[in-house]
Write a protein that holds these residues in place. Structure first.
Motif, mmCIF file in Angstrom:
data_model
loop_
_atom_site.group_PDB
_atom_site.id
_atom_site.type_symbol
_atom_site.label_atom_id
_atom_site.label_comp_id
_atom_site.label_asym_id
_atom_site.label_seq_id
_atom_site.Cartn_x
_atom_site.Cartn_y
_atom_site.Cartn_z
ATOM 1 N N GLU A 26 0.914 -1.157 -0.109
ATOM 2 C CA GLU A 26 0.053 0.012 -0.040
ATOM 3 C C GLU A 26 0.768 1.222 -0.107
ATOM 4 O OE1 GLU A 26 -3.141 1.032 0.282
ATOM 5 O OE2 GLU A 26 -3.759 -0.875 -0.453
ATOM 6 N N ALA A 27 0.372 2.143 -0.352
ATOM 7 C CA ALA A 27 1.180 3.698 -0.701
ATOM 8 C C ALA A 27 1.299 4.134 0.674
ATOM 9 C CB ALA A 27 0.371 4.326 -1.323
ATOM 10 N N GLY A 90 3.475 1.744 -2.030
ATOM 11 C CA GLY A 90 2.750 2.115 -3.438
ATOM 12 C C GLY A 90 3.253 1.537 -4.616
ATOM 13 N N ARG A 109 3.382 1.372 -10.250
ATOM 14 C CA ARG A 109 2.960 2.456 -9.137
ATOM 15 C C ARG A 109 1.551 2.383 -9.062
ATOM 16 N NH1 ARG A 109 6.173 4.010 -5.472
ATOM 17 N NH2 ARG A 109 5.339 5.982 -5.825
ATOM 18 N N SER A 110 0.951 2.305 -7.854
ATOM 19 C CA SER A 110 -0.468 2.307 -7.734
ATOM 20 C C SER A 110 -0.806 3.844 -7.236
ATOM 21 C CB SER A 110 -0.767 1.431 -6.489
ATOM 22 O OG SER A 110 -0.072 1.980 -5.290
ATOM 23 N N LEU A 111 0.247 4.568 -7.143
ATOM 24 C CA LEU A 111 -0.102 6.212 -6.871
ATOM 25 C C LEU A 111 0.807 6.952 -7.392
ATOM 26 C CD1 LEU A 111 -1.994 7.937 -5.173
ATOM 27 C CD2 LEU A 111 -0.259 7.713 -3.249
ATOM 28 N N GLU A 112 0.476 8.111 -8.323
ATOM 29 C CA GLU A 112 1.564 8.957 -8.761
ATOM 30 C C GLU A 112 0.846 10.326 -8.298
ATOM 31 O OE1 GLU A 112 4.133 8.493 -10.304
ATOM 32 O OE2 GLU A 112 4.219 6.290 -10.293
ATOM 33 N N TRP A 113 1.620 11.172 -8.201
ATOM 34 C CA TRP A 113 1.222 12.364 -7.547
ATOM 35 C C TRP A 113 1.070 13.227 -8.798
ATOM 36 C CZ3 TRP A 113 -0.659 12.335 -2.983
ATOM 37 C CH2 TRP A 113 -0.114 11.778 -2.060
ATOM 38 N N SER A 137 -7.867 10.416 6.734
ATOM 39 C CA SER A 137 -6.367 10.011 6.794
ATOM 40 C C SER A 137 -5.933 9.452 8.273
ATOM 41 C CB SER A 137 -5.411 10.974 6.177
ATOM 42 O OG SER A 137 -4.126 10.267 6.182
#
Length: 194
Positions: A26-27, A90, A109-113, A137
């Motif tokens: 997870e990220a 992530g 990658r599961s999360l990219e900003w 959060s």
């Protein structure tokens, strides 16, 4: 056959399907995930120490040591030990079985900003959603705590102060810590005390 294994309530996972191995994290998960390859066998664990007995020789990873000496932590995917690697947060690592063994095929990658396409221009319009996101959060990180104290590194800056304040609002026993570098740096403890 398909197998699915969860480590630490889906903070980290392993999937095997049609001769494809997927290790992922997870990220913002709390559980680390380490792996090593011995011959054509992949080994993984949530603690790097569990992989040490599998290695023929145990030696310090020079780039991991360099990273630690520069940044005070070992940057992923490196670890302090040669031939043991960490799955970055992530990220999913995907291996394929080949005639010659198993090979890392790709990293996903599961999360990219990225910047949101619709920018908010009114401050009041942004405050409520931001407060909701911050509270959600915090709640997701403490959801499974059972009367355990939570430590917060409090610099006195905006980020750590908001986290500490939201934790106090949830009723969690918060223990705040700050560093004092004396005459060598800018003192943060007066702001942290406030």
């Amino acid at each position: 056959a398909q197998h699915f294994t969860e480590i630490g309530e889906a903070d980290a996972w392993c999937r095997i399907d049609n001769e494809i191995l997927v290790l992922g994290r997870e990220a913002f998960g709390r559980v680390p995930l380490y792996w090593t390859q011995v011959g054509s066998v992949m080994w993984f664990a949530s603690r790097s120490q569990l992989l040490l007995p599998l290695l023929k020789s145990r030696s310090i990873h020079p780039r991991g040591l360099y990273g630690y000496s520069c940044f005070s932590y070992v940057p992923t995917p490196l670890t302090a030990i040669e031939n043991i690697f960490a799955v970055p947060a992530g990220t999913e690592l995907i291996w394929h079985r080949q005639d010659t063994g198993i090979a890392l095929a790709k990293t996903r990658r599961s999360l990219e900003w990225q910047e949101h396409p619709d920018q908010l221009t009114e401050e009041n319009e942004a405050i409520a959603p931001l407060q909701t996101l911050l509270k959600d959060s915090i709640y997701s990180q403490i959801a499974d705590l059972q009367n355990e104290p939570v430590g917060v590194f409090l610099s006195g800056g905006l980020d750590s102060s908001i986290v500490a304040g939201l934790l106090v609002q949830t009723g969690v026993d918060v223990r705040a810590y700050t560093l004092d570098f004396g005459l060598e740096g800018i003192p943060e403890y007066p702001y942290a005390e406030q």
